[in-house]
Write a protein that holds these residues in place. Sequence first.
Motif, short mmCIF file in Angstrom:
data_model
loop_
_atom_site.label_atom_id
_atom_site.label_comp_id
_atom_site.label_asym_id
_atom_site.label_seq_id
_atom_site.Cartn_x
_atom_site.Cartn_y
_atom_site.Cartn_z
N MET A 139 10.49 -0.57 -1.56
CA MET A 139 9.77 0.33 -0.65
C MET A 139 8.42 -0.32 -0.35
N ASP A 140 8.21 -0.69 0.91
CA ASP A 140 7.02 -1.44 1.32
C ASP A 140 5.87 -0.49 1.68
N ASP A 141 4.65 -0.99 1.63
CA ASP A 141 3.46 -0.26 2.11
C ASP A 141 3.37 1.14 1.51
N PHE A 142 3.75 1.30 0.25
CA PHE A 142 3.77 2.63 -0.33
C PHE A 142 2.35 3.20 -0.39
N ALA A 192 1.87 -4.89 -6.54
CA ALA A 192 0.68 -4.54 -5.76
C ALA A 192 0.49 -5.60 -4.68
N GLU A 193 0.35 -5.13 -3.44
CA GLU A 193 0.12 -6.05 -2.33
C GLU A 193 -1.37 -6.30 -2.17
N GLY A 194 -1.71 -7.48 -1.67
CA GLY A 194 -3.09 -7.72 -1.24
C GLY A 194 -4.10 -7.89 -2.36
#
Length: 747
Positions: free
Chosen positions: A501-504, A558-560
């Motif tokens: 699940m992206d950009d949660f 965790a993105e970014g």
Amino acid sequence: MKALRPADVGPAHAADDFLPRAMRFARRARSAAKAGSPDDAALRLYQCALEHIPSGVMITDARAADHPIAYVNRGFESLTGYAREEALGRNGRFLLGGLLGQSGLDPIRRALREATGGRAVIRVICKDGGVRWTRLAVAPVRDEAGILTHFVSIFEDIDERVRMQGELARRANHDSVTGLANGRLLLDRIAQAMAGANRASRKMAVLSMDLDRYKRINDRYGHARGDALLQVAAKRLAGAVRGVDTVARPGGDEFVVVLAEIGDSGDAQEMARRLQAALGEPTGVGESCVTLTATAGVAVYPGDGDSAEALLTHAGFAMDQAKRAGRGGCLRYHEAMSRPDALAKGLDLEQELRRAIAGGELVLHYQPQVSLRSHRVIGFEALVRWMHPTKGLIPPGDFIPLAEESGLIVQLGEWAMERACRQAAAWAGAGLEPGVMAVNVSAAQIRSGTLVATVRRILERTALPPGSLEIEVTESMLIENIEIAAAALDELRAIGVKIAMDDFGTGYSSLGYLRRLPVGRLKIDRSFIRNLTTDPGEASIALAVIAMAHSLNIEVLAEGAESEGQVRTLRAHGCDAVQGYFYSRPLPAEECERGLRGDRWQNAEDDARSDSEPAVLVVDDEPGVCNALRRALHGSGCRVLSASGAREGLELLALHEIAVVVSDQCMPEMSGTEFLGRVKDLHPDVVRIMLSGYTELDAVTGAINRGAVSKFFTKPWDDDDLSRTILGALRDWQQRQQRGQVLTSRL
Ligand code: C2E
Ligand code: MG
Ligand code: MG
């Protein structure tokens, strides 16, 4: 002897007038005294006149080290609210408190240093904490021998005048309905942001947003309600941007946002998404409830225009184009939009993109994903870029929305998936361990009903094991048709393909979806990671997401993550993996391959420093204070770290084991009380000590009552006392740690 008349010292409405008169008067009083006249009367008159001057008069003793105040008149008392007894003997700095850094003070500082006259318009802090504008004039007073003995300072109260001027200027530059900047101020702000971008070699962007179907709302509910709706929209937009940005309403239902500092054009699109989401909350109009949507266009500088007017116009073109492609979207400006035939031809850009897909202008870059437990690369995300023959590399945010709106995304998505799977298979075939290849899919691919068949076909053709492919979906794309989506994802999961699940956090963040869908991994959106080490609110969301996902047996990435502090904080709280610039930007395939061969991403932040003993952190924008504390603690064996501001301090707290924080109250980014409040939320076991000036006591008292400050010292502090307190707090912390009572941080 010549008679002295009160008229010689007044009326003194302006400090400009008063000072030469007072000096003349003083000279004459002195010569009258010298001439052997009955000087008592003259001096009484002199004193009485000083008392009645309607400006504040302060006389300081220049012979004593700290220039204590020797006299203040009634005007001073009524201007500042301080009674004479409260002022006498102190240095005049107490009137400036946190405003000591104001630039207007330079002429006054020079006058005091060089014993000359000086004038300035400055703000002073009154006893009730209010700030008043004053015109200050300072002059030296010398004795008969010409030796400097005192300074006389006259404060003229110009607060009302300044505020009135400010209000007039505000009205000239602001929209009367929403209070936002109007078109005139907007152009100025764009020009300022362009200049700032040039200076810092960064980018800025202009975001034009148009409320969809506003006219219909206005016609239906009337102008008063229409205006109220504009005010709601204005408030939401202003609440969603950063302090450096400007929200303007040049007219009608159009809002423009100036994004002063952005990393790349993707940031502007992300901001557009946030603003659209902020506007999208349902709003009451009379008895009814409406949901506002807005369509946006972005122009980025440098690149999309070289004047404020051009950027504004081009952002408007992009917004028009986005409106034609369907409401609620966002497009970046492209020169094709300026061509006279753009309107007629509709989507020129679309044709270019069609050619790009067919003509091999698209490329994939891959961004490594790193495990926070093993420190190893456990996968890559494939991210598409457009290698434009004249414009260079275009990021996906600039063309994916168009591809989505035109349906081209299905073709593009298939191409990206095949390419990525082929690459992963090639790496594995070469004996490398690339882990899982993550590929983004869009709503249209799911809607098309062919996703499962396409994935099967691609896996077969590329011979990639299904478990090496991960499909990234977002909640917002699933919501449209949850049944079809769930069926497709279940089928993919059944053949072994992984689902993330992206950009949660940016969508509905619904537990319900997570339970219903076969999601094995959740990617926390980078907007929650950006301020992880500095914003307790965002930090607690990230913490809650990690805990929630783990309770459902879902892994978290965790993105970014861009800094070591963020990576450490995430690891400390059980996050499984990260993907972000800290380890690597998305890279062309060859560079990834080199990285995999050389273990380039392993242990990137390991052994950054030895951190075995807890430290004391000193946060103050004046290096002098840090140095003084270092000296005071020298020889105590205690490690001292220093930061020049709150953000840097919070980053150090995320990076190091810190037992005690000593902070100044008056700092440019945020006050010490606010900073220590955040430390309390983020790292509750750290002992928090505040250094403050006497005038800041009110703020400090509030902070003590809220529990943000454990101890405080007023300036100037006693070195021995402070270092004893710090060392005591450190020992106390160590004892609690040994007893296992210390959390590294709450997040
Ligand atoms: P995403 O799937 O959330 O991809 C992550 C984005 O975050 C990438 O932006 C990546 O470069 C960026 N990023 C990663 N680490 C950091 C960091 O530390 N700091 C910052 N500031 N950014 C970081 P990119 O490559 O511009 O992609 C943007 C979006 O475009 C992607 O977001 C994805 O939604 C979409 N996209 C990219 N490729 C495809 C594709 O093949 N198909 C579809 N449907 N969408 C794609
Ligand atoms: Mg993604
Ligand atoms: Mg993402």
